[in-house]
Design an enzyme around this catalytic site. Structure first.
Site: not given
Ligand code: NAG
Ligand code: NAG
Ligand code: NAG
Ligand code: NAG
Length: 412
Positions: A268-270, A289
């Protein structure tokens, strides 16, 4: 009323229909795979990847087990990592052109079925939680007789990089889940926020996080006006950002532990952006994501690019300014929290949920969190897709995506 005998004949005929007439059903069904949580991974203060085995009682908890549907996908793998690293080093020295004829090996492999909503939902949960108290686990580094009982990687100020490893009971497939940014602006912050911020600003800003004159840049490549020294940015990324190299070590360590397993990478994210960079490197299936655009980072890191990156799937929604690359400008919520998240183009295919149009969400960084995505986007049928006879929005390549259009890069 039909005679009973005829009715039962019809019923038995009908029950035969799907199997005998439907071509889809004749082709071999791909298995559903069940994954259980096996290890935690983290980075020690000396920047070594360490693992901890998940205690047996936590492995069998229902929330640590996930069933995923699969499908066959095509991917490209480097013949060896050494060859890949060599091509990358040459490209850094002599320019991109040498990467054209890298001998990628095309392969058909089993990956997650990203057209299945429940599979995306489970992957989202795997990217998020599986939180296990690490107090009573022993961390170890592979290849050395070295254990520590103190759970570093979880303490304040430790390196911002950790996550989980899941595997099928027979070890045929392993999922590496990478933790996202613990950004202060999403509330909490958490122990790894500081380290994550430096990495975010190096990887996802146009020019060392130079937002305006009040900003302390994270590298010295700004040349006045909207000018930025291109080589300088690449060098800063290669020298100062540990994320890609640590991700590489982690992946290599995992293939040492599971030499004959298929490895999938999610995050997720980074963590999603890094998952994608690892997938682009090793040809592993990826589901990311709400990741910020990582295509620019792949270029700046001189990653040899495979003929196709369609084994990488991004999942994000339009109200998330980090994934959309709209969290920029001096007054944006990202800038106010000290982040310059300016990149917007993603590798591979993107499944985009238009929550702004369909759920009337406003663009807000607070919608970026994975819990929000799990609960409000993935856990319920997505009606615009259902109307088209699908479970999730169709995946598309991001065409004509332009990065940092107001900046000029060169040798200033
Ligand atoms: C694991 O990664 C470390 C770097 O963190 C590396 O030095 C070591 O050789 C790797 N071990 C194996 C067995 O791949
Ligand atoms: C683990 O450590 C944290 C703080 O370091 C503590 O709050 C928690 O109670 C501990 N959990 C267990 C199971 O010992
Ligand atoms: C799977 O890998 C683990 C190591 O994480 C090992 O302990 C276990 O025996 C393996 N299981 C099978 C069925 O190979
Ligand atoms: C969201 O999509 C569904 C299905 O296409 C539609 O019925 C509904 O009106 C849409 N909502 C909005 C606010 O556009």
């Amino acid at each position: 009323m039909l005679p009973a005998a005829l009715t039962s004949l019809l019923v038995s005929l009908l029950s035969l229909l799907p199997d005998s007439l439907n071509v889809e059903a004749v082709s071999p069904l791909l298995p559903t795979l069940s994954f259980e949580l096996r290890h935690l991974h983290a980075v020690s203060p000396g920047a070594h990847v360490v693992f901890a085995d998940v205690p047996q009682q936590a492995v069998i908890l229902e929330e640590n087990s996930h069933a995923l549907q699969t499908r066959t996908i095509r991917t490209y793998k480097p013949p060896s990592f050494a060859l890949y690293a060599q091509a990358r080093a040459q490209s850094m020295r002599f320019g991109q052109s040498l990467l054209q004829d890298f001998p990628w090996e095309e392969e058909e492999i089993t990956g997650p079925d990203v057209e299945d909503r429940v599979t995306l939902l489970e992957l989202g949960k795997m990217s998020n939680n599986a939180y296990v108290e690490s107090n009573d686990t022993a961390w170890y580094e592979l290849g050395e007789e070295w254990t520590v009982s103190y759970p570093f990687g979880w303490e304040p100020d430790a390196d911002g990089f950790r996550g989980h490893v899941f595997a099928t009971p027979d070890n045929s497939t392993v999922v590496l889940a990478l933790k996202g940014t613990s950004s202060g602006l999403l509330g909490g912050g958490g122990p790894t926020a500081k380290k994550d911020k430096l990495n975010d600003n190096l990887l996802f800003s146009c020019c060392c996080a130079r937002v305006d004159w009040t900003w302390t840049t994270v590298c010295g490549c700004y040349r006045g006006g909207w000018k930025c020294n291109a080589d300088c940015v690449e060098e800063a990324l290669i020298e100062d950002s540990l994320f890609y190299p640590i991700g590489i070590n982690l992946y290599n360590n995992l293939t040492y532990m599971y030499p004959s397993s298929d490895i999938w990478v999610i995050g997720h994210s980074l963590g999603g952006a890094l998952a994608s960079l690892l997938g682009a490197t090793f040809g592993a299936p990826v589901v990311a994501f709400e990741a910020p655009g990582e295509k620019m980072a792949a270029g700046r890191l001189h990653l040899p690019s495979p003929p196709s990156t369609q084994h990488i799937t991004h999942v994000y929604h339009t109200a998330d300014p980090i994934a959309m690359g709209t969290c920029n400008g001096v007054l944006s919520s990202c800038a106010l929290a000290g982040y310059a998240m300016e990149s917007r183009c993603h590798l591979g295919l993107s499944i985009v949920y238009d929550t702004v149009s369909n759920l009337s969400w406003s663009v807000d960084v607070r919608t970026h969190g994975i819990v929000n995505v799990i609960e409000k986007v993935l856990s319920i049928p997505w009606l615009p897709a259902v109307e088209e006879g699908r479970e999730v929005p169709e995946a598309h390549e991001e065409e004509d995506c332009v990065e940092c259009y107001s900046w000029e890069y060169g040798d200033f």
